[in-house]
Write an enzyme that holds these catalytic residues in place. Sequence first.
Site, PDB file in Angstrom:
ATOM      1  N   TYR A 111     -19.598 -12.015   9.264  1.00  0.00           N
ATOM      2  CA  TYR A 111     -18.684 -11.446   8.273  1.00  0.00           C
ATOM      3  C   TYR A 111     -17.716 -10.479   8.939  1.00  0.00           C
ATOM      4  O   TYR A 111     -18.055  -9.812   9.911  1.00  0.00           O
ATOM      5  CB  TYR A 111     -19.463 -10.656   7.213  1.00  0.00           C
ATOM      6  N   TYR A 135     -26.866 -17.207   9.025  1.00  0.00           N
ATOM      7  CA  TYR A 135     -26.948 -15.985   9.834  1.00  0.00           C
ATOM      8  C   TYR A 135     -28.288 -15.282   9.633  1.00  0.00           C
ATOM      9  O   TYR A 135     -28.908 -15.396   8.586  1.00  0.00           O
ATOM     10  CB  TYR A 135     -25.781 -15.045   9.518  1.00  0.00           C
ATOM     11  N   ARG A 154     -30.307 -16.460   6.511  1.00  0.00           N
ATOM     12  CA  ARG A 154     -29.681 -16.958   5.289  1.00  0.00           C
ATOM     13  C   ARG A 154     -29.181 -18.381   5.507  1.00  0.00           C
ATOM     14  O   ARG A 154     -28.548 -18.660   6.541  1.00  0.00           O
ATOM     15  CB  ARG A 154     -28.459 -16.105   4.897  1.00  0.00           C
ATOM     16  N   HIS A 205     -23.820 -20.182   2.974  1.00  0.00           N
ATOM     17  CA  HIS A 205     -23.530 -19.965   1.552  1.00  0.00           C
ATOM     18  C   HIS A 205     -22.158 -19.341   1.377  1.00  0.00           C
ATOM     19  O   HIS A 205     -21.621 -18.697   2.272  1.00  0.00           O
ATOM     20  CB  HIS A 205     -24.594 -19.066   0.912  1.00  0.00           C
ATOM     21  N   HIS A 263     -20.352 -16.773  -1.469  1.00  0.00           N
ATOM     22  CA  HIS A 263     -20.558 -15.903  -2.633  1.00  0.00           C
ATOM     23  C   HIS A 263     -19.439 -16.150  -3.644  1.00  0.00           C
ATOM     24  O   HIS A 263     -18.262 -16.233  -3.259  1.00  0.00           O
ATOM     25  CB  HIS A 263     -20.528 -14.432  -2.220  1.00  0.00           C
TER      26      HIS A 263
HETATM   27 FE   LIG Z   1     -23.814 -13.613   2.459  1.00  0.00          FE
END
Ligand SMILES: [Fe+3]
Lengths: 249, 196
Positions: A115, A154, A164, A167, A169
């Site tokens: 991110y 990640y 995770r 995905h 969001h």
């Molecule tokens: Fe996330």
Amino acid sequence: MPDKTNNTPPKGGYAARLPANHPVALYPPYRTSVKRSPQAAPLSFPSTISEETGPVFGHSMLGPLDGDLLRNFGPQDQTAIGPRIIVHGRVQDQFGRPVAGALLEVWQANAGGRYRHVKEGYIAPLDPNFGGCGRVITDADGRYELRTVKPGPYPWPNGPNDWRPAHIHFSVFGAGFAQRLITQMYFEGDPLIPLCPIVRTINDAAAVARLIAPLDKPHTLPMDALAYRFDITLRGRRQTLFENRMEGL
Amino acid sequence: MNDFPETASQTAGPYVHIGCTPNFAGINGVYPDDLGAKMITGAANGTRITLLGQVFDGTGTPLRDAMVEAWQADANGLYAGQPEADLHFTGFGRCACDPVDGTFRFETVRPAAVPWPQGGMQAPHITIWIVARGINLGLHTRAYFEDAPENDSDPVLGRIEHRNRVRTLLAQREEESTYRFNIHLQGAGETMFFDV
Ligand SMILES: [Fe+3]
């Protein structure tokens, strides 16, 4: 019945939310939920004007690249690094009526699973051409379409070795504040989905399955982008007795 | 009747600001402004107020990664989008909590009472919605004003069985026009959350 009747939301209150469709508040394997989950029962009452209204966002608010995460951040002649995908679908209410004018705001990691955020600690590199946010407003039929890169999975600091699944969001505004929803879309075939403590906050397997977007081969752009389909269902308003009578006339 | 089940919620996670307040998150140049940054967009009617507060977890620690949204009527009791609502007031605010002390803050106007569906009025209130890492389904509540005489006849406050929890919905007047609405996710002073 004319289409217009079908597409105009009725004026009754919002149907109650069914807890079984949602995650539990407290799920100890998702460690942060332990001290952030309310313990008392919530207060229920029929929806009022405060929940049946909500902010209205017009298409004029959107910039031309807002729904194109491949190009909305980097220099003009460059696109984000990674597998190019289209994510599209339809937003409807629980009675099957399209939700037109719904604002969808999305955010995601880049193709390497990182991110663009000050608190991000993963060693995967930033992509200089990828910001990670986008938004779109549904059309009259409740449809939307985004372009982006497929995010990478990640690791995250929860258990000693939690990852995770890939995905995206989604934050969703319908017509009323009662419909407000934030969720996550997963990708068909990802082996990390059933292992994820955040996914497992949802007890109902069918509810999890609805968060997994299947590959949509017919919607794929040849030599350009794969497509995944993610449909979203929001709460719906019931008809009032008065409206029923009107329709019966 | 439930033809199509509602899509399941998932936590907003630690990076909600990337998607919802990207300029706050340092992702500039994608959207001109963060949505909900300004509730007052011109010469709005009514009394200017500040609503601020913190969101506390079960250990009493303020959340520094939460996002709080506000939705309210204008000074005449009308919601944006209703005929004759104040055109200089959006009614919608969105605030990323302060990364150091977790404070959220809305510069707004004091709302007026709004109708209750079965007749009568609801006391002035601001709908509040809280999301964060660790919150699996966004939390819905209301900030009422401790000094509003209408509270005594409010139908929502009136149906709270445990009367000592009513105060968890009352924003406390701190200064002339500043109200504090602290939110407690858990513990003795747990805020009353709504299923509405
Ligand atoms: Fe996330």
